[in-house]
Write a protein that holds these residues in place. Sequence first.
Motif, mmCIF file in Angstrom:
data_model
loop_
_atom_site.group_PDB
_atom_site.id
_atom_site.type_symbol
_atom_site.label_atom_id
_atom_site.label_comp_id
_atom_site.label_asym_id
_atom_site.label_seq_id
_atom_site.Cartn_x
_atom_site.Cartn_y
_atom_site.Cartn_z
ATOM 1 N N THR A 168 -10.519 -9.497 -5.004
ATOM 2 C CA THR A 168 -9.609 -8.364 -4.731
ATOM 3 C C THR A 168 -9.865 -7.832 -3.320
ATOM 4 O OG1 THR A 168 -11.166 -6.909 -5.876
ATOM 5 C CG2 THR A 168 -9.198 -7.569 -7.101
ATOM 6 N N ARG A 221 -6.280 -2.639 -4.787
ATOM 7 C CA ARG A 221 -7.283 -1.680 -4.287
ATOM 8 C C ARG A 221 -7.938 -0.935 -5.456
ATOM 9 N NH1 ARG A 221 -6.764 3.928 -0.896
ATOM 10 N NH2 ARG A 221 -8.964 4.015 -0.330
ATOM 11 N N THR A 222 -7.098 -0.554 -6.450
ATOM 12 C CA THR A 222 -7.648 0.159 -7.609
ATOM 13 C C THR A 222 -8.611 -0.748 -8.386
ATOM 14 O OG1 THR A 222 -5.580 1.378 -7.750
ATOM 15 C CG2 THR A 222 -7.015 1.503 -9.666
ATOM 16 N N THR A 278 -2.613 -11.092 -3.124
ATOM 17 C CA THR A 278 -2.332 -9.674 -3.354
ATOM 18 C C THR A 278 -1.254 -9.557 -4.436
ATOM 19 O OG1 THR A 278 -2.612 -9.546 -0.951
ATOM 20 C CG2 THR A 278 -2.036 -7.501 -2.077
ATOM 21 N N TYR A 334 -0.715 -4.399 -3.293
ATOM 22 C CA TYR A 334 -1.867 -3.793 -2.606
ATOM 23 C C TYR A 334 -2.503 -2.625 -3.376
ATOM 24 C CZ TYR A 334 -4.686 -1.841 1.156
ATOM 25 O OH TYR A 334 -5.733 -1.351 1.886
ATOM 26 N N TYR A 383 -14.030 4.016 2.184
ATOM 27 C CA TYR A 383 -13.267 4.848 1.232
ATOM 28 C C TYR A 383 -13.089 6.262 1.785
ATOM 29 C CZ TYR A 383 -12.708 7.998 -2.778
ATOM 30 O OH TYR A 383 -12.290 9.004 -3.628
ATOM 31 N N HIS A 404 -10.303 -3.209 -7.114
ATOM 32 C CA HIS A 404 -11.483 -3.363 -6.252
ATOM 33 C C HIS A 404 -12.440 -2.168 -6.440
ATOM 34 C CE1 HIS A 404 -13.581 -5.231 -2.933
ATOM 35 N NE2 HIS A 404 -13.609 -4.092 -2.247
ATOM 36 N N ILE A 414 -7.052 -7.323 -0.305
ATOM 37 C CA ILE A 414 -6.642 -6.091 0.392
ATOM 38 C C ILE A 414 -7.066 -6.127 1.869
ATOM 39 C CG2 ILE A 414 -6.492 -4.597 -1.634
ATOM 40 C CD1 ILE A 414 -9.247 -3.527 -1.091
ATOM 41 N N TRP A 415 -7.938 -7.083 2.213
ATOM 42 C CA TRP A 415 -8.327 -7.249 3.627
ATOM 43 C C TRP A 415 -7.210 -7.943 4.394
ATOM 44 C CZ3 TRP A 415 -11.608 -11.798 5.625
ATOM 45 C CH2 TRP A 415 -11.922 -11.616 6.985
#
Length: 211
Positions: A139, A163-164, A153, A159, A36, A166, A143-144
Amino acid sequence: MDRGRNHLTHSLPVRIMHWIGATAVICMILSGWQIYNASPLLPFTFPRWMTLGGWLGGGIAWHLSAMWVLFADGLAYLAYGIFSGHFRRDILPPRPKIILRDLDDALQFRLGHQLGSYNGVQRLLYMGVIIVICLAVVTGLSIWKPVQLGWLTGLFGGYPVARTIHLTMMVLIVGFLIIHLALVILFPRTLVSMLAPVRSELNNAPRGSVR
Ligand code: HEM
């Protein structure tokens, strides 16, 4: 089958899988903070001492390695929980009325704890964190590999949304961990029962009588 005093508080598989899963989750959180920091979504970064991996590449290596440990441990735990009846008997939350009663007792520091049976608050927390961890893993995969797993996704709305979600799951897991550790400090004998074979404190009443 007698599920009373002669029964262990936690079976050996649950104890082993709990500690493998807990170690993997903690490694994932600390290495996730490292990742992050390379591209923060919010106007802050995590101090270096709270992160794992040393740099972005190291953080990713830790995160992915711990992810496979958590993935395998999580699958084994889910299979064990479902097929042994552990989830139905010990983790399934009781009726809302019982949860509210236990929550009220907990907030007034008068909720007792008997080894061998989870109260309504614990069941809600454990069931909640199991679902949250599953969402964090799914999630995370989306995003990976947003190209190869584009359908996944897309399922989360793209994405940025994935991500949010996750990161939100990470916050919920950290919140769970703070409450979880506070409860362990309040009832330290539960820690012994998660480390070693300790007999249940239940009278021969069936487990799950919280319901
Ligand atoms: C590293 C510090 C941790 C400690 C000291 C700890 C300790 C414990 C203890 C003592 C119990 C049994 C509670 C009881 O008998 O009333 C327990 C159960 C549990 N813990 Fe932890 N835990 C830790 C980390 C975690 C983490 C990181 C997670 C997941 C995010 C987690 C999830 C759970 C779950 C789901 C259960 C219920 C297990 C079952 O019966 O299937 N714990 N933990």
